[in-house]
Design a protein around this motif. Structure first.
Motif, short mmCIF file in Angstrom:
data_model
loop_
_atom_site.label_atom_id
_atom_site.label_comp_id
_atom_site.label_asym_id
_atom_site.label_seq_id
_atom_site.Cartn_x
_atom_site.Cartn_y
_atom_site.Cartn_z
N VAL A 1 0.63 -1.38 -0.06
CA VAL A 1 0.11 0.14 0.34
C VAL A 1 0.42 1.07 -0.02
O VAL A 1 0.28 2.23 -0.98
CB VAL A 1 -0.82 0.29 1.37
CG1 VAL A 1 -2.26 1.82 1.47
CG2 VAL A 1 -1.60 -1.31 1.07
N GLN A 2 1.73 1.43 0.14
CA GLN A 2 2.75 1.96 0.84
C GLN A 2 3.11 2.64 -0.65
O GLN A 2 3.44 3.91 -1.26
CB GLN A 2 3.79 2.37 1.80
CG GLN A 2 3.99 2.79 2.64
CD GLN A 2 4.51 2.74 4.05
OE1 GLN A 2 5.96 1.06 3.79
NE2 GLN A 2 5.12 2.96 4.89
N GLY A 3 3.52 1.64 -2.56
CA GLY A 3 4.47 1.77 -3.10
C GLY A 3 3.12 2.15 -3.87
O GLY A 3 3.02 3.65 -4.73
N TYR A 4 1.73 1.68 -3.68
CA TYR A 4 0.78 1.81 -4.37
C TYR A 4 1.02 3.93 -4.18
O TYR A 4 0.54 4.52 -5.01
CB TYR A 4 -0.35 1.36 -3.81
CG TYR A 4 -1.73 1.69 -4.44
CD1 TYR A 4 -2.06 1.07 -6.04
CD2 TYR A 4 -2.43 2.62 -4.02
CE1 TYR A 4 -3.27 1.54 -6.35
CE2 TYR A 4 -3.23 2.86 -4.37
CZ TYR A 4 -4.34 2.90 -5.63
OH TYR A 4 -5.34 3.07 -6.58
N VAL A 5 0.16 4.39 -2.56
CA VAL A 5 0.49 5.45 -2.02
C VAL A 5 1.43 6.55 -2.95
O VAL A 5 0.91 7.28 -3.69
CB VAL A 5 -0.06 6.18 -1.16
CG1 VAL A 5 0.25 7.27 -0.78
CG2 VAL A 5 -1.04 5.37 -0.77
N GLU A 6 2.85 6.13 -3.32
CA GLU A 6 3.54 6.97 -3.51
C GLU A 6 3.37 6.66 -4.83
O GLU A 6 3.85 8.15 -5.09
CB GLU A 6 5.27 5.54 -2.90
CG GLU A 6 6.57 6.58 -3.59
CD GLU A 6 6.73 8.07 -2.85
OE1 GLU A 6 6.90 9.61 -2.78
OE2 GLU A 6 6.11 7.57 -1.42
N LEU A 7 3.35 5.76 -5.49
CA LEU A 7 3.40 5.18 -6.97
C LEU A 7 1.88 6.99 -7.47
O LEU A 7 2.13 7.55 -8.50
CB LEU A 7 2.74 4.13 -8.02
CG LEU A 7 3.15 3.65 -8.67
CD1 LEU A 7 4.64 4.11 -9.09
CD2 LEU A 7 2.28 2.90 -9.44
N PHE A 8 0.63 6.77 -7.24
CA PHE A 8 -0.19 7.44 -7.50
C PHE A 8 -0.10 9.07 -6.54
O PHE A 8 -0.50 9.83 -7.82
CB PHE A 8 -1.18 6.67 -7.08
CG PHE A 8 -2.26 5.63 -7.81
CD1 PHE A 8 -2.56 6.06 -8.70
CD2 PHE A 8 -1.41 4.54 -7.85
CE1 PHE A 8 -3.01 4.98 -10.22
CE2 PHE A 8 -2.15 3.54 -8.19
CZ PHE A 8 -2.82 3.13 -10.13
N GLN A 9 0.02 9.04 -5.89
CA GLN A 9 0.42 10.74 -5.18
C GLN A 9 1.64 11.18 -5.43
O GLN A 9 1.55 12.90 -6.20
CB GLN A 9 0.17 11.25 -3.76
CG GLN A 9 -1.26 10.45 -2.66
CD GLN A 9 -0.81 10.62 -1.80
OE1 GLN A 9 0.37 11.19 -1.11
NE2 GLN A 9 -2.46 10.17 -0.70
N GLY A 10 1.88 10.27 -6.19
CA GLY A 10 4.02 11.20 -6.99
C GLY A 10 4.06 11.00 -8.55
O GLY A 10 4.85 11.51 -8.72
N THR A 11 3.32 10.81 -9.00
CA THR A 11 2.39 11.00 -10.53
C THR A 11 0.96 11.92 -11.01
O THR A 11 0.93 11.78 -9.70
CB THR A 11 2.70 9.70 -11.29
OG1 THR A 11 1.05 9.05 -11.00
CG2 THR A 11 3.91 9.12 -10.80
N PRO A 12 1.57 12.68 -11.60
CA PRO A 12 0.82 13.21 -11.68
C PRO A 12 -0.99 12.22 -12.78
O PRO A 12 -0.42 11.76 -13.20
CB PRO A 12 1.12 14.37 -13.95
CG PRO A 12 2.51 14.28 -13.09
CD PRO A 12 2.27 12.80 -12.98
N LEU A 13 -2.32 12.84 -12.03
CA LEU A 13 -3.84 12.41 -12.78
C LEU A 13 -3.45 12.28 -14.38
O LEU A 13 -4.21 11.33 -14.62
CB LEU A 13 -4.39 13.43 -11.71
CG LEU A 13 -5.96 13.26 -12.55
CD1 LEU A 13 -6.17 10.78 -12.34
CD2 LEU A 13 -6.93 13.41 -11.52
N LEU A 14 -2.69 13.44 -14.44
CA LEU A 14 -3.55 13.43 -15.75
C LEU A 14 -2.45 12.10 -16.77
O LEU A 14 -2.87 11.53 -17.44
CB LEU A 14 -2.60 14.38 -16.58
CG LEU A 14 -2.68 14.68 -18.51
CD1 LEU A 14 -4.35 14.78 -19.03
CD2 LEU A 14 -2.04 16.48 -18.62
#
Lengths: 223, 219
Positions: B53-66
């Motif tokens: 989950v930490q990796g998941y969050v890092e990935l989705f919060q660390g890249t643009p939604l676009l």
């Protein structure tokens, strides 16, 4: 799935990506600098400034925080020229980022200022400091220190949000990705690579802001 | 040349705004459900689950939604299916929403004092009972205002789906502008409609924060 990933285009197109990276970094730097300055001005107005100035600042903050960045960008780039304000894609992108970050950081910094103990203002006054000097030396710096983590996350969010400026043809990383996929038809690879770039940039920016925080507030390290 | 009255413009924008609302609801509910599942892993005992989950969050919060939208759009296409924009938009927004909600909710669960866990354990409660009767009722109180606040980000996030071709409020704004050549009016109206959707959510988040804090102040 029989798709074969093809990254051979990197050899030819890496300068395009590099140029995009430089633009995104420039946008973020300029946007952050002026955005936080605007935020400080808004926070000062809302917590200490003249009363008649407060309603317009509240309206500005609420309007920006409750509308999408994309629409703010379109309004500035497509809408303002009809009022006779012409600007380049880059200028429009910077302006949109400054206005956006100004509203968000204004709220964050205001929270920091309002957490300042009353006695600090009185202490400043008792040292014969003017109101401005008290704000500058006694209130602002500790306030910024208090909210620095929140402000840092907001700056990272604005950097990631800047991907949208490609839509008005400001030539950032996303613009490079769009350009490459239109030339090579390697859409997934091109977006995959640039998304990785954004991730690295976000991590680097977070580290950099931590460094800036240590530089601006050295007393914290001593404690 | 056709002329458009203000009402023509506004009517078309409001019709498109329905899709903004629908997509926001789908993303928020879907993201909420996925977020709950992720939260279970994040605060659970299994190390692998927490790391995931930490990796998941890092990935989705660390890249643009676009970029996530682009990857969903073109990534699903790699499987050889013709991807409709709404599917890519919904999928990307659900994944993105879950990444933020799980972090918000984790903070809320962790804000419950350590002693509450120990007290309930000393009463012989198991993990599920502790969660059900002691931790969650307190955590939910803390979680409501920021969750409502985040829904504003979801509504604003749906604006980006116009870029991959989903026709909602922002896309309608672009289409109407191309027909009327009045970007100032059209984007101004689009902004006002977004404001009308988001501002009540922001305001209720603030009010809820004040209301629900009353019980908390007595600690």
């Amino acid at each position: 799935m029989t798709y074969r990933f093809d990254y051979s285009w990197i050899a030819e197109y890496w300068p395009v990506i590099l140029k995009g990276l430089v633009t995104t970094v420039e946008l973020t730097l300029i946007g952050t600098l002026f955005g936080v300055a605007l935020g400080i001005a808004c926070a000062w107005t809302r917590s200490l400034g003249p009363r008649w100035l407060r309603p317009p600042v509240v309206a500005y903050v609420e309007l920006i925080r409750n509308t999408p960045f994309l629409i703010q960008l379109f309004f500035i780039f497509f809408g303002l020229p009809s009022l006779g304000v012409q600007m380049t894609e880059f200028q429009a992108a910077v302006l949109a980022m400054v206005i956006n970050l100004g509203a968000y950081s204004g709220e964050i910094i205001r929270a920091g200022i309002e957490a300042t103990p009353r006695g600090q203002f009185e202490a400043g006054a008792s040292l014969a400091m003017t109101r401005f000097e008290t704000f500058r030396h006694v209130v602002l710096i500790p306030s910024l220190q208090r909210i620095w983590p929140a402000l840092s996350s907001q700056i990272v969010i604005v950097m990631l949000g800047s991907a949208v400026v490609s839509q008005i043809a400001a030539e950032d990383i996303t613009f490079a990705a769009n350009f490459i996929q239109s030339r090579t038809f390697r859409a997934f690879e091109s977006y995959f690579l640039t998304t990785g770039l954004y991730l690295l940039l976000a991590l680097a920016l977070r580290q950099a802001l931590r460094g800036v925080g240590r530089m601006l507030f050295p007393q914290r390290a001593a404690r | 040349m056709m002329t458009f009255t203000l009402w023509d413009i506004l009517r078309n924008l409001l019709l498109a705004a329905r899709w903004t609302v629908v997509l926001s609801l789908v993303s928020f509910i879907g993201g909420g459900l996925l977020g709950m599942a992720l939260l279970y892993l994040r605060i659970g005992k299994a190390r692998a689950g927490r790391m995931f989950v930490q990796g998941y969050v890092e990935l989705f919060q660390g890249t643009p939604l676009l970029m996530q939208l682009f990857l969903a759009f073109f990534g699903l296409g790699l499987f050889g299916i013709d991807v409709p924009a709404w599917l890519a938009a919904g999928l990307a927004l659900i994944l993105w929403t879950a990444a933020f909600l799980v972090e918000i909710w984790r903070g809320c669960v962790e804000s419950v004092a350590r002693g509450q866990w120990e007290a309930s354990a000393s009463l012989g409660m198991g993990y599920v009972q502790q969660m059900r009767y002691v931790i969650l009722p307190q955590a939910v109180r803390v979680a409501v205002p920021p969750t409502v606040g985040f829904s504003v980000q979801v509504v604003k996030g749906t604006a980006l789906t116009s870029i991959i071709g989903f026709v909602e409020l922002s896309k309608a704004g672009t289409v109407v502008t191309n027909a009327t050549f009045e970007p100032f009016t059209v984007y101004g109206l689009v902004a006002l409609i977004y404001f009308a959707l988001c501002w009540p959510l922001s305001k209720s988040s603030q009010i809820l924060e004040r209301k629900l804090n009353v019980a908390h102040r007595n600690h």
